[in-house]
Design a protein around this motif. Structure first.
Motif, PDB file in Angstrom:
ATOM      1  N   SER A  13     -23.354  49.604 -38.015  1.00 34.33           N
ATOM      2  CA  SER A  13     -22.716  48.316 -38.312  1.00 34.33           C
ATOM      3  C   SER A  13     -21.725  48.498 -39.453  1.00 34.33           C
ATOM      4  N   SER A  14     -20.930  47.484 -39.680  1.00 36.23           N
ATOM      5  CA  SER A  14     -19.898  47.542 -40.708  1.00 36.23           C
ATOM      6  C   SER A  14     -20.376  46.853 -41.982  1.00 36.23           C
ATOM      7  N   SER A  15     -19.655  47.116 -43.070  1.00 34.02           N
ATOM      8  CA  SER A  15     -19.965  46.423 -44.329  1.00 34.02           C
ATOM      9  C   SER A  15     -19.728  44.926 -44.179  1.00 34.02           C
ATOM     10  N   TYR A  16     -18.783  44.543 -43.332  1.00 34.48           N
ATOM     11  CA  TYR A  16     -18.535  43.117 -43.080  1.00 34.48           C
ATOM     12  C   TYR A  16     -19.774  42.454 -42.478  1.00 34.48           C
ATOM     13  N   GLU A  17     -20.417  43.117 -41.516  1.00 35.47           N
ATOM     14  CA  GLU A  17     -21.615  42.543 -40.903  1.00 35.47           C
ATOM     15  C   GLU A  17     -22.755  42.441 -41.901  1.00 35.47           C
ATOM     16  N   ARG A  18     -22.897  43.452 -42.741  1.00 34.90           N
ATOM     17  CA  ARG A  18     -23.922  43.369 -43.784  1.00 34.90           C
ATOM     18  C   ARG A  18     -23.634  42.199 -44.711  1.00 34.90           C
ATOM     19  N   ASP A  19     -22.394  42.040 -45.117  1.00 38.14           N
ATOM     20  CA  ASP A  19     -22.041  40.943 -46.011  1.00 38.14           C
ATOM     21  C   ASP A  19     -22.293  39.589 -45.367  1.00 38.14           C
ATOM     22  N   GLU A  20     -22.117  39.495 -44.056  1.00 37.32           N
ATOM     23  CA  GLU A  20     -22.388  38.239 -43.357  1.00 37.32           C
ATOM     24  C   GLU A  20     -23.866  37.879 -43.448  1.00 37.32           C
ATOM     25  N   VAL A  21     -24.731  38.879 -43.334  1.00 41.30           N
ATOM     26  CA  VAL A  21     -26.164  38.630 -43.480  1.00 41.30           C
ATOM     27  C   VAL A  21     -26.481  38.177 -44.904  1.00 41.30           C
ATOM     28  N   PHE A  22     -25.944  38.863 -45.904  1.00 39.72           N
ATOM     29  CA  PHE A  22     -26.169  38.469 -47.290  1.00 39.72           C
ATOM     30  C   PHE A  22     -25.625  37.066 -47.556  1.00 39.72           C
ATOM     31  N   ASN A  23     -24.439  36.790 -47.059  1.00 42.11           N
ATOM     32  CA  ASN A  23     -23.854  35.462 -47.244  1.00 42.11           C
ATOM     33  C   ASN A  23     -24.735  34.376 -46.650  1.00 42.11           C
ATOM     34  N   SER A  24     -25.273  34.633 -45.469  1.00 46.44           N
ATOM     35  CA  SER A  24     -26.110  33.631 -44.801  1.00 46.44           C
ATOM     36  C   SER A  24     -27.378  33.351 -45.586  1.00 46.44           C
ATOM     37  N   VAL A  25     -28.054  34.412 -46.032  1.00 46.80           N
ATOM     38  CA  VAL A  25     -29.286  34.226 -46.802  1.00 46.80           C
ATOM     39  C   VAL A  25     -28.984  33.521 -48.114  1.00 46.80           C
ATOM     40  N   TYR A  26     -27.969  33.982 -48.806  1.00 46.16           N
ATOM     41  CA  TYR A  26     -27.649  33.405 -50.109  1.00 46.16           C
ATOM     42  C   TYR A  26     -27.204  31.947 -50.005  1.00 46.16           C
ATOM     43  N   TYR A  27     -26.464  31.623 -48.968  1.00 45.62           N
ATOM     44  CA  TYR A  27     -26.041  30.227 -48.813  1.00 45.62           C
ATOM     45  C   TYR A  27     -27.244  29.322 -48.572  1.00 45.62           C
ATOM     46  N   LYS A  28     -28.185  29.761 -47.737  1.00 48.55           N
ATOM     47  CA  LYS A  28     -29.369  28.953 -47.458  1.00 48.55           C
ATOM     48  C   LYS A  28     -30.180  28.726 -48.734  1.00 48.55           C
ATOM     49  N   ILE A  29     -30.304  29.767 -49.558  1.00 51.50           N
ATOM     50  CA  ILE A  29     -31.026  29.632 -50.827  1.00 51.50           C
ATOM     51  C   ILE A  29     -30.310  28.651 -51.743  1.00 51.50           C
ATOM     52  N   TYR A  30     -29.009  28.826 -51.879  1.00 47.09           N
ATOM     53  CA  TYR A  30     -28.235  27.981 -52.792  1.00 47.09           C
ATOM     54  C   TYR A  30     -28.253  26.529 -52.343  1.00 47.09           C
ATOM     55  N   ALA A  31     -28.090  26.289 -51.054  1.00 43.88           N
ATOM     56  CA  ALA A  31     -28.076  24.922 -50.542  1.00 43.88           C
ATOM     57  C   ALA A  31     -29.405  24.233 -50.795  1.00 43.88           C
ATOM     58  N   SER A  32     -30.500  24.964 -50.632  1.00 46.01           N
ATOM     59  CA  SER A  32     -31.812  24.390 -50.909  1.00 46.01           C
ATOM     60  C   SER A  32     -32.008  24.138 -52.398  1.00 46.01           C
ATOM     61  N   ALA A  33     -31.623  25.130 -53.208  1.00 50.28           N
ATOM     62  CA  ALA A  33     -31.854  25.025 -54.651  1.00 50.28           C
ATOM     63  C   ALA A  33     -31.090  23.871 -55.274  1.00 50.28           C
ATOM     64  N   LYS A  34     -29.845  23.684 -54.875  1.00 53.17           N
ATOM     65  CA  LYS A  34     -29.045  22.667 -55.549  1.00 53.17           C
ATOM     66  C   LYS A  34     -29.482  21.241 -55.217  1.00 53.17           C
ATOM     67  N   ARG A  35     -30.259  21.090 -54.133  1.00 53.90           N
ATOM     68  CA  ARG A  35     -30.797  19.757 -53.846  1.00 53.90           C
ATOM     69  C   ARG A  35     -32.283  19.655 -54.210  1.00 53.90           C
ATOM     70  N   GLY A  36     -32.791  20.680 -54.935  1.00 54.39           N
ATOM     71  CA  GLY A  36     -34.171  20.631 -55.390  1.00 54.39           C
ATOM     72  C   GLY A  36     -35.179  21.012 -54.339  1.00 54.39           C
ATOM     73  N   GLY A  37     -34.781  21.799 -53.347  1.00 58.66           N
ATOM     74  CA  GLY A  37     -35.687  22.207 -52.287  1.00 58.66           C
ATOM     75  C   GLY A  37     -36.626  23.326 -52.689  1.00 58.66           C
ATOM     76  N   ALA A  38     -37.419  23.803 -51.713  1.00 65.77           N
ATOM     77  CA  ALA A  38     -38.478  24.771 -52.002  1.00 65.77           C
ATOM     78  C   ALA A  38     -37.985  26.207 -52.075  1.00 65.77           C
ATOM     79  N   ALA A  39     -36.828  26.507 -51.490  1.00 65.90           N
ATOM     80  CA  ALA A  39     -36.330  27.886 -51.511  1.00 65.90           C
ATOM     81  C   ALA A  39     -35.968  28.281 -52.939  1.00 65.90           C
ATOM     82  N   SER A  40     -36.565  29.371 -53.404  1.00 68.61           N
ATOM     83  CA  SER A  40     -36.454  29.705 -54.826  1.00 68.61           C
ATOM     84  C   SER A  40     -35.845  31.069 -55.098  1.00 68.61           C
ATOM     85  N   GLY A  41     -35.323  31.738 -54.065  1.00 66.62           N
ATOM     86  CA  GLY A  41     -34.658  33.000 -54.313  1.00 66.62           C
ATOM     87  C   GLY A  41     -34.843  33.984 -53.188  1.00 66.62           C
TER      88      GLY A  41
END
Length: 470
Positions: free
Chosen positions: A365-393
């Motif tokens: 796979s490419s570095s772009y595909e790896r970054d897409e996975v990291f972006n997806s996980v990090y966005y889900k964490i951030y979206a939950s955290a900023k609204r006070g959700g359970a995802a903590s990191g």
């Protein structure tokens, strides 16, 4: 200025009950309150990494600089939590080479072994002299011996990184449950399956002794027992427990219940998690359709509802679990998998959840595909955290440093190479840090408002309008 405006916006939008913040003693232990991690009275978010090799590498004095380099590079990218092994059972350079017997380079040594070593060289001395020599050697070894796990804990503390320490492996790597079962067989136990790790009283006794030994360990680098050291964020009962011989889940449920209670009887300072990958079980049959073809005897909901388990974990490897699919499908699976677990942690388990392992191999796979996975996980964490959700990191797999090519499994990331993935990691750290600061200021604002209201009712002027930041 925009951050200050965001403080006021959050004060309006975030419900009062979202964070119950109170002034606590600054003991530096990470705790839980409802669906959130808390540190010294404020919400805590973990951006971190896995590095299973830390103790193994630190057990060789000539290689300890790699451990220091890894922590230094991690801290420079804002990473705050590392997950690593506190086990190495049998095999090459073990921590525990036999039930209850430990290796000094990794951990500690039994005096009886020193007696066997010294006896042939002291035959001309009295027995008392032999024992004096043995005692002296043991004391010297404790002072100058380079104990791998002790060094890891000390270095993590130096760089302000919390640790999640896993206590045994499900797999054969570094011994695992297979080694425990083989030890019992060698002592006359008739065991037919590696899954007897979860059922045999003898094997459970071996494991409980290991738990007791690690938790009560005195670290001469830090001057603290492990069970009293806030550098350790949490214990993990097992790395990815699986019991395929009992898909009903009853065996794993009983084992987690028993071992979690035992560990908490020794250490109530630290958090505890089971080490689960997140596969659904019999308690939620409608959710089992989300599992990527696995039926391994665990139950994400039931296992994490056990009272002594403090937070839930989920792992995610779409490139392994749905390997025949393209990157778009893998990302879709990833997003749905995390969304379901975050919702279940918040509304059904009612505890924080940590993405304890995730990643994508660069092989094929490419570095772009790896970054897409990291972006997806990090966005889900951030979206939950900023609204006070359970995802903590989230903790990516895995961190390496220069000169560790032999540990490269395709998932290794060297932060010092300043790759696009390293930049994503640093950016996520900054975003989660900002959220924590903002919620701390919101809490202080509300505290100030309450103090001011009391002041107007005749109790004085509160704190004069000053913010108390942490």
């Amino acid at each position: 200025m925009k951050h200050f405006a965001l403080v006021f916006l959050l004060a309006i939008l975030v419900p009062q009950e979202c964070f119950h913040v109170s002034v606590e003693a600054r003991d530096d232990f990470v705790r839980t309150r409802g669906i959130h991690f808390m540190l010294n009275g404020y919400p805590y978010y973990a951006n971190g990494f896995n590095a299973y090799w830390l103790m193994y590498t630190a057990s060789d004095p000539s290689q300890r600089f790699k451990v220091s380099n890894a922590f230094r590079e991690a801290a420079s990218h804002g990473l705050t939590v590392a997950r690593t092994w506190a086990f190495s059972d049998g095999g090459y350079r073990p921590l525990q080479y036999s039930p209850g017997f430990y290796n000094e380079q990794m951990f500690t040594v039994r005096p009886s072994l020193i007696f066997i070593f010294f006896l042939p060289f002291n035959m001309s001395f009295s027995c008392w002299t032999c024992y004096v020599c043995i005692f002296y050697f043991e004391c010297c070894l404790c002072v100058v011996g380079m104990k791998g796990l002790d060094f890891v804990v000390s270095e993590a503390r130096k760089y302000g990184i919390k640790l999640i320490l896993s206590l045994v492996n499900n797999y054969e790597n570094f011994g695992g449950k297979k080694q425990y079962v083989n030890w019992a067989r060698s002592h006359g136990q008739y065991l037919t399956s590696d899954d007897d790790f979860f059922r045999s009283p003898v094997v459970k006794g071996y494991y409980m002794n290991h738990v007791r030994t690690v938790l009560n360990r005195y670290n001469r680098f830090t001057g603290m027992h492990y069970k009293d050291d806030p550098t350790i964020m949490a214990w993990e009962l097992m790395n990815e427990p699986r019991c395929t011989s009992d898909p009903s889940g009853r065996t794993i449920q009983a084992w987690i219940t028993e071992m979690a209670s035992f560990l908490k009887s020794i250490d109530r300072n630290h958090l505890l998690e089971a080490g689960l990958e997140g596969f659904y079980g019999q308690s939620t049959p409608q959710r089992k359709t989300m599992n990527p073809g696995f039926n391994i005897g665990t139950d994400f909901i039931a296992n994490n509802r056990i009272p002594a388990i403090d937070f839930a974990t989920v792992h995610c490897y779409p490139d392994q679990w749905v390997s025949s699919s393209n990157i778009q499908y893998q990302l879709s699976f990833l997003n749905n998998w995390l969304s379901a677990h975050f919702i279940d942690a918040q509304y059904h388990i009612k505890k924080p959840i940590l993405v304890a392992e995730f990643g994508k191999s660069f092989k094929g796979s490419s570095s772009y595909e790896r970054d897409e996975v990291f972006n997806s996980v990090y966005y889900k964490i951030y979206a939950s955290a900023k609204r006070g959700g359970a995802a903590s990191g989230a903790l990516f797999w895995q961190l390496l440093t220069e000169g560790m090519e032999s540990f490269q499994d395709g998932y290794g990331i060297i932060l010092g190479q300043s790759s696009s993935t390293a930049n994503l990691i640093a950016r996520q750290s900054r975003k989660l840090y900002l959220i924590r600061k903002i919620f701390a200021r919101v809490a202080n604002m509300r505290r100030w408002q309450r103090a001011r209201a009391r002041g107007f009712s005749g109790s004085g002027g509160g704190n004069g309008g000053r913010y108390i930041d942490n």
